[in-house]
Write an enzyme that holds these catalytic residues in place. Structure first.
Site, mmCIF file in Angstrom:
data_model
loop_
_atom_site.group_PDB
_atom_site.id
_atom_site.type_symbol
_atom_site.label_atom_id
_atom_site.label_comp_id
_atom_site.label_asym_id
_atom_site.label_seq_id
_atom_site.Cartn_x
_atom_site.Cartn_y
_atom_site.Cartn_z
ATOM 1 N N ARG A 129 -10.841 -27.411 7.102
ATOM 2 C CA ARG A 129 -12.162 -27.111 7.640
ATOM 3 C C ARG A 129 -13.115 -26.782 6.496
ATOM 4 O O ARG A 129 -12.697 -26.273 5.451
ATOM 5 C CB ARG A 129 -12.096 -25.922 8.605
ATOM 6 C CG ARG A 129 -11.141 -26.100 9.774
ATOM 7 C CD ARG A 129 -11.048 -24.823 10.596
ATOM 8 N NE ARG A 129 -10.157 -24.946 11.751
ATOM 9 C CZ ARG A 129 -8.856 -24.644 11.729
ATOM 10 N NH1 ARG A 129 -8.304 -24.172 10.602
ATOM 11 N NH2 ARG A 129 -8.115 -24.778 12.802
ATOM 12 N N LYS A 144 -7.843 -19.931 10.787
ATOM 13 C CA LYS A 144 -8.292 -19.022 11.840
ATOM 14 C C LYS A 144 -7.288 -17.890 12.005
ATOM 15 O O LYS A 144 -6.078 -18.096 11.911
ATOM 16 C CB LYS A 144 -8.464 -19.791 13.154
ATOM 17 C CG LYS A 144 -9.625 -20.790 13.109
ATOM 18 C CD LYS A 144 -9.811 -21.467 14.442
ATOM 19 C CE LYS A 144 -11.022 -22.398 14.410
ATOM 20 N NZ LYS A 144 -11.231 -23.091 15.707
ATOM 21 N N HIS A 178 -17.008 -31.833 9.496
ATOM 22 C CA HIS A 178 -15.855 -31.817 10.391
ATOM 23 C C HIS A 178 -15.348 -33.221 10.684
ATOM 24 O O HIS A 178 -14.186 -33.391 11.082
ATOM 25 C CB HIS A 178 -16.210 -31.104 11.693
ATOM 26 C CG HIS A 178 -15.037 -30.413 12.324
ATOM 27 N ND1 HIS A 178 -14.411 -29.313 11.753
ATOM 28 C CD2 HIS A 178 -14.356 -30.669 13.471
ATOM 29 C CE1 HIS A 178 -13.406 -28.924 12.524
ATOM 30 N NE2 HIS A 178 -13.341 -29.733 13.559
ATOM 31 N N ARG A 198 -12.258 -34.087 8.784
ATOM 32 C CA ARG A 198 -11.029 -33.543 9.392
ATOM 33 C C ARG A 198 -10.528 -34.477 10.492
ATOM 34 O O ARG A 198 -9.328 -34.785 10.565
ATOM 35 C CB ARG A 198 -11.330 -32.147 9.949
ATOM 36 C CG ARG A 198 -10.133 -31.404 10.548
ATOM 37 C CD ARG A 198 -10.559 -29.966 10.820
ATOM 38 N NE ARG A 198 -9.601 -29.205 11.614
ATOM 39 C CZ ARG A 198 -8.553 -28.559 11.108
ATOM 40 N NH1 ARG A 198 -8.308 -28.617 9.811
ATOM 41 N NH2 ARG A 198 -7.752 -27.871 11.887
ATOM 42 N N HIS A 255 -3.324 -26.070 13.380
ATOM 43 C CA HIS A 255 -3.523 -25.841 14.808
ATOM 44 C C HIS A 255 -2.407 -24.943 15.346
ATOM 45 O O HIS A 255 -1.231 -25.179 15.065
ATOM 46 C CB HIS A 255 -3.501 -27.164 15.581
ATOM 47 C CG HIS A 255 -4.716 -28.002 15.359
ATOM 48 N ND1 HIS A 255 -4.732 -29.368 15.568
ATOM 49 C CD2 HIS A 255 -5.966 -27.672 14.949
ATOM 50 C CE1 HIS A 255 -5.936 -29.835 15.299
ATOM 51 N NE2 HIS A 255 -6.699 -28.821 14.927
ATOM 52 N N TYR A 305 -6.084 -36.358 18.965
ATOM 53 C CA TYR A 305 -6.082 -37.473 18.017
ATOM 54 C C TYR A 305 -5.160 -38.595 18.489
ATOM 55 O O TYR A 305 -5.421 -39.770 18.244
ATOM 56 C CB TYR A 305 -5.682 -36.981 16.629
ATOM 57 C CG TYR A 305 -6.650 -35.948 16.089
ATOM 58 C CD1 TYR A 305 -7.958 -36.295 15.764
ATOM 59 C CD2 TYR A 305 -6.273 -34.618 15.936
ATOM 60 C CE1 TYR A 305 -8.854 -35.354 15.310
ATOM 61 C CE2 TYR A 305 -7.165 -33.664 15.471
ATOM 62 C CZ TYR A 305 -8.458 -34.040 15.157
ATOM 63 O OH TYR A 305 -9.348 -33.099 14.704
#
Length: 288
Positions: A143, A167, A231, A234, A257, A266
């Protein structure tokens, strides 16, 4: 019990006292006034609220519906707290919002070729920094916020890996391919003294920490005739891995993730591209 404007005013004043953001307050006002208009002269029963949810599902996109219901739930919780309502009428209500599948936007191959060609042609002072940034985005899928947060202590160039804190400060190791390694090495050598003066690895044109907005400016410098966001690198990275038959569980770990459900978009995008190819570029269409 019927909803009144006094109830709304009281709640919105409470929200302002909590110093919520301007955007959040604006959303609350819009959502609650819409609910008030729908519920005018009606009791706030579960049945009437179900009708309202049905109305939202037929007039708004799922993302908007979720926001409006979250606003409404927060409002009811506050009304219960101040004993204006005995219970939250949305508690134990069963309703389903069908999530729409939005395909991630990726960068086309010819656009990537053009981007790297322009990088090779440009000779301005910060070109090595720009190459390192763009190489890192497309080669690792990190990111833009993660890129800007890389500290000098997080990057191990000689060992060809770096540590990313995603995150919730979740740590993951990202290994570097040869192209991105060389780009980072050249940048580090060119700006070694400036980099060593501060905490973060990437610097802006004023030799301070690089920001998300700075990265957007860097990308825009080389893509003036087509629109690319940070983004999208990514999305492109993940999609290209899938097209090379990389297991989706590995892609999940690389992207950081927490759930494979997030990564599965995806796979869906890859299937849709295969469908488009078979429908519009099928070799049978060339046979007349």
């Amino acid at each position: 019990m019927q909803l009144t404007l006094e109830h709304l005013s009281f709640y919105l004043n409470q929200c302002e006292n909590k110093r919520l953001s301007w955007h959040t307050l604006k959303a609350y006002r819009i959502d609650l006034k819409q609910f008030y208009s729908f519920m005018m002269n009606k009791d706030m029963t579960k049945r009437e609220i179900s009708y309202y949810i049905h109305y939202l599902n037929h007039h708004f996109k799922p993302k908007t519906v979720k926001r409006k219901l979250a606003s409404l739930h927060a409002f009811f919780e506050d009304m219960v707290f101040y004993e204006i309502l005995q219970e939250n009428p949305m508690d134990k209500m069963r309703y389903k919002i069908q999530e729409e599948k939005t395909l991630p936007r990726i960068i086309q191959y010819h656009q990537l070729q053009d981007l790297f060609h322009r990088l090779d042609q440009d000779q301005h002072f910060f070109i090595k920094r720009d190459k390192a940034v763009i190489e890192l985005l497309i080669s690792t899928g990190i990111r833009v916020s993660e890129l800007c947060a890389i500290k000098n202590e997080d990057i191990y160039l000689e060992e060809k890996y770096l540590i990313i804190y995603g995150k919730n400060a979740k740590e993951r190791v990202i290994f570097l391919g040869q192209e991105v390694y060389l780009a980072l090495k050249e940048y580090e050598q060119a700006f070694h003294d400036r980099i060593s003066e501060q905490e973060y690895f990437f610097i802006n044109n004023q030799y301070h920490r690089l920001t998300d907005q700075s990265v957007r400016h860097i990308i825009n410098r080389y893509t003036d005739d087509f629109h690319i966001t940070p983004h999208m690198f990514r999305h492109t990275f993940a999609t290209m891995l899938l097209e090379q038959d990389v297991d989706i569980s590995y892609i999940q770990k690389i992207l950081g993730h927490s759930s494979i459900t997030t990564t599965s978009i995806y796979a869906y995008a890859s299937i849709q591209r295969q469908k488009e190819i078979m429908m519009n570029k099928n070799p049978r269409q060339l046979i007349k």
